[in-house]
Design a protein around this motif. Sequence first.
Motif, PDB file in Angstrom:
ATOM      1  N   MET A   1      26.713  -7.239  -3.704  1.00 54.14           N
ATOM      2  CA  MET A   1      27.519  -6.428  -4.647  1.00 54.14           C
ATOM      3  C   MET A   1      27.796  -7.357  -5.814  1.00 54.14           C
ATOM      4  SD  MET A   1      28.351  -3.435  -5.181  1.00 54.14           S
ATOM      5  CE  MET A   1      28.777  -2.499  -5.320  1.00 54.14           C
ATOM      6  N   LYS A   2      28.254  -8.353  -5.401  1.00 53.51           N
ATOM      7  CA  LYS A   2      28.799  -9.712  -6.500  1.00 53.51           C
ATOM      8  C   LYS A   2      27.751  -9.662  -7.530  1.00 53.51           C
ATOM      9  CE  LYS A   2      32.423 -11.462  -3.809  1.00 53.51           C
ATOM     10  NZ  LYS A   2      33.121 -13.058  -3.407  1.00 53.51           N
ATOM     11  N   GLY A   3      26.106  -9.824  -6.935  1.00 50.66           N
ATOM     12  CA  GLY A   3      25.306 -10.117  -7.597  1.00 50.66           C
ATOM     13  C   GLY A   3      25.222  -8.845  -9.202  1.00 50.66           C
TER      14      GLY A   3
ATOM     15  N   LEU B   1      26.879  -7.262  -9.682  1.00 52.45           N
ATOM     16  CA  LEU B   1      28.347  -7.381 -11.002  1.00 52.45           C
ATOM     17  C   LEU B   1      27.822  -7.440 -12.335  1.00 52.45           C
ATOM     18  CD1 LEU B   1      31.067  -6.159  -8.206  1.00 52.45           C
ATOM     19  CD2 LEU B   1      29.901  -4.613 -10.428  1.00 52.45           C
ATOM     20  N   ALA B   2      27.612  -8.929 -11.742  1.00 56.78           N
ATOM     21  CA  ALA B   2      27.319 -10.021 -12.649  1.00 56.78           C
ATOM     22  C   ALA B   2      26.804  -9.754 -13.819  1.00 56.78           C
ATOM     23  CB  ALA B   2      27.039 -11.512 -11.799  1.00 56.78           C
TER      24      ALA B   2
ATOM     25  N   LYS C   1      27.496  -7.494 -16.464  1.00 53.88           N
ATOM     26  CA  LYS C   1      28.228  -7.864 -16.966  1.00 53.88           C
ATOM     27  C   LYS C   1      27.889  -8.510 -18.232  1.00 53.88           C
ATOM     28  CE  LYS C   1      32.706  -8.885 -15.252  1.00 53.88           C
ATOM     29  NZ  LYS C   1      34.332  -9.470 -15.107  1.00 53.88           N
TER      30      LYS C   1
END
Length: 86
Positions: free
Chosen positions: A1-3, A5-6, A9
């Motif tokens: 999930m963090k990937g 979101l990155a 952005k």
Amino acid sequence: MKGILAKIKDLEGRIDSLPTSEMVKKIVSKLLEENGISRNLLGEYESKIVNTKEEVIRLSNLGFDCQPIGNREWLMRKKVLGQLPS
């Protein structure tokens, strides 16, 4: 999930750095001016004469402005980016 979101952005940052249409217009105007090309030579308008209300409505929906010029005749004009003279 963090990937994800990155990446979102990163894409948002790239989109924000794209030139706006107003910026592009200013750049083109400046280049034309620097090269001695008059904007009047570029044919900034597309014009059509129509004689039915249906044609007026159709062209109005495509961004044309309407000006009555006679009995059941209208001049339809739309601002366009012209062609450079050859």
